[in-house]
Design an enzyme around this catalytic site. Structure first.
Site, PDB file in Angstrom:
ATOM      1  N   ASP A 178      42.177  37.821  31.494  1.00  0.00           N
ATOM      2  CA  ASP A 178      42.921  37.901  32.745  1.00  0.00           C
ATOM      3  C   ASP A 178      41.991  38.231  33.910  1.00  0.00           C
ATOM      4  OD1 ASP A 178      44.891  38.439  34.731  1.00  0.00           O
ATOM      5  OD2 ASP A 178      46.299  39.095  33.190  1.00  0.00           O
ATOM      6  N   THR A 221      49.199  35.134  37.133  1.00  0.00           N
ATOM      7  CA  THR A 221      49.086  35.312  35.683  1.00  0.00           C
ATOM      8  C   THR A 221      50.063  34.447  34.889  1.00  0.00           C
ATOM      9  OG1 THR A 221      48.179  37.531  35.851  1.00  0.00           O
ATOM     10  CG2 THR A 221      49.345  37.003  33.815  1.00  0.00           C
TER      11      THR A 221
END
Length: 546
Positions: free
Chosen positions: A35, A76
């Site tokens: 991430d 995300t």
């Protein structure tokens, strides 16, 4: 005569073709999403990496150096969805982490689903499912191709990062619920109870154990020459800290920062994710089913939390990636031992990259800044009152989009396209707005390149807003209090991510060709010789495959 000989040879090999095919398939596919990992982190900190983590993937795998997200917004949930579906929000329907639902007339979260309840906790943290994802994933297609005999397990600290990669058919997706207990949970969308291996893992209280140690640099801090001074005005702090400096006294900070929630925001969160992933491989016997290919989707979320608080140039982010390299090494070593070196295929990428902190850039006389959303809303209201004598034209402003109130437009007998054009023109006069574009333009034109093409790929005709705002370069939302950073734009610093393929069926090499992130899923599908996800718009990266 030659034809007869050829036919005899064909008959000789025919009984072995199925065996040959099954031998070519990996026993396990592992998808790794880091991430908020920028492409340049592979090289910026490379002198600090060992030989068996990122460098092993670079040296022994295939590296697509020019991989980008081909849409806006770079968030995300959208990133994970696009990686695994092989298409963009235009088709898969995940247009943000949160977005305004113009049918329900409220803000919604991408994986919330009141039809399901939490498994493993009494909270509502498991009232989730992937139902808003409108297409299949590579993980769905793999299970469908094997008549659901294989397994898909998806793991992440963040719920959305576990749920969306697993698709609609995952055996389970697991995510971390913090607070005082600190445990891995799921939703009864997948199953009604936690398996014994998850219960056993939760009983180990590993998060508590990690939080008993302070966070100091892995190597002497004076060797961290790829980052700026430790004490600087561009970084955020934990509650209870006065300066953003090492060492961070985690045992003392724990109570003021959500107890085990704190592990999400330090590198130990990535270690916990690896621990749980290895337990999943063992507990689910992944890669052990004869003539079947299982899938393990892993997302490392703590890199994102660290990046948001401290920014690209911090010693904290350097330390986090030095430690991330160790997690990759640990995972590869485990796969070598328990699955076999030539029995698994792996890819590593990121769900988005990230901007450098605007205040830091400003200190170097590089343009950048902050988008004042509160002032922007006032600006929009003023325009609306002056032009249409109404404050109800714009129903919602979020994710750099304006959503109109259709009832108001109808009541005032206004043409929606004309109203869109008016706001698109006038919003250019607001500070830090670079470009605007309307939904009408996106729905009636086709852009093949440039920033508008990215907006178009992220625009879902049914779900998205009426007018898009594209901020200037290195401009981020004002909610960051001018420390730390964020992502979401279509500029290279947010779109350029690493892409590494490794293992069975992968050709060693490097490519400088442009590849959009949506090419990952069809490439895996081709390697596995299964059907593409049903919304796929990406293409096979032929260079990566043997």
């Amino acid at each position: 005569m030659k034809k007869a000989v050829s036919f005899i040879i064909f008959l000789f090999f025919l009984p072995n073709l199925n065996l040959l095919y099954s031998q070519e398939k990996p026993k396990l596919v592992v998808g790794i999403v880091v991430d908020q990992m920028r492409y340049d982190y592979l090289y910026r900190f490379s002198e600090k990496y060992g030989e068996n983590g990122f460098k092993r993937l670079l040296n022994d795998g295939f590296h697509a150096e020019n991989t980008h997200y081909n849409y806006i917004p770079t968030y995300t949930a959208v990133g994970h969805s696009s990686i695994y579906t092989g298409t963009t929000p235009q088709n898969h329907g995940i247009i943000g982490n949160n977005w305004y639902d113009k049918f329900l007339k409220k803000n919604i979260y991408c994986v919330d689903d009141a039809n399901y309840t939490t498994v493993g906790s009494n909270s509502n943290a498991g009232n989730k499912s992937p139902y808003r994802l409108q297409t299949t994933t590579i993980t769905d297609q793999l299970r469908l191709a094997q008549n659901l005999h294989s397994k898909t397990i998806s793991v992440a600290i963040k719920d959305r990062s576990a749920i969306l990669p697993g698709g609609h058919t995952a055996n389970a997706a697991y995510w971390f619920e913090g607070g005082k207990d600190g445990k891995w949970i799921t939703s009864n969308f997948y199953r009604d109870t936690l398996p014994n291996w998850v219960l056993a893992f939760n009983n180990l209280k590993k998060a508590d154990a990690y939080l008993k140690e302070e966070w100091n640099t892995y190597a002497p801090i004076e060797t961290y020459t790829e980052s700026i001074d430790d004490n600087n005005p561009y970084e955020g702090v934990f509650r209870g800290e006065k300066t953003p400096t090492f060492p961070h006294n985690i045992p003392v900070l724990k109570e003021k920062n959500g107890h085990t929630n704190l592990i999400k925001s330090i590198p130990a969160g990535n270690s916990l994710t690896t621990d749980f992933s290895l337990a999943a491989i063992q507990g689910e016997n992944l890669g052990q089913t004869k003539n079947q290919t299982d899938f393990l989707a892993i997302s490392y979320s703590s890199t994102d939390y660290v990046g948001h608080r401290y920014g690209v140039d911090s010693k904290e982010i350097e330390d986090t990636y030095i430690r991330m390299d160790l997690e990759i090494e640990r995972l590869l070593n485990y796969l070598d031992k328990h699955i076999g070196k030539n029995n698994y295929t792996l890819f590593l990428t990121a769900d988005h990259a990230v901007a450098q902190t605007p205040n830091y850039l400003n200190s170097l006389k590089i343009p950048g800044g902050y988008f004042d959303l509160a002032e922007f809303k006032n600006f929009v209201q003023t325009l609306s009152k002056e032009k249409y004598n109404s404050e109800n034209i714009v129903e919602n402003i979020s994710n750099f989009q304006l959503f109109f109130n259709k009832e108001t437009l109808k009541k005032l007998n206004l043409d929606q396209t004309a109203v869109e054009d008016f706001f698109a023109e006038e919003l250019l006069f607001f500070e830090n707005v670079n470009k605007t574009i309307t939904s009408h333009t996106l729905n009636t034109s086709e852009f093949s390149n440039g920033i508008y093409s990215l907006v178009q790929q992220g625009h879902n005709q049914k779900l998205s807003g009426n007018v898009y705002i594209i901020p200037n370069h290195s401009v981020i939302g004002s909610g960051h209090k001018k420390t730390g950073t964020t992502h979401g734009s279509g500029y290279s610093y947010d779109t350029h991510v690493p892409l590494l393929f490794f293992g069975k069926g992968i050709k060693k090499g490097t490519s400088k060709k442009y590849y959009p992130i949506i090419d990952i899923a069809p490439t895996l599908a081709n390697l596995l010789q299964i059907e593409f996800p049903n919304g796929t718009t990406g293409k096979v990266i032929e260079e990566a495959l043997n």
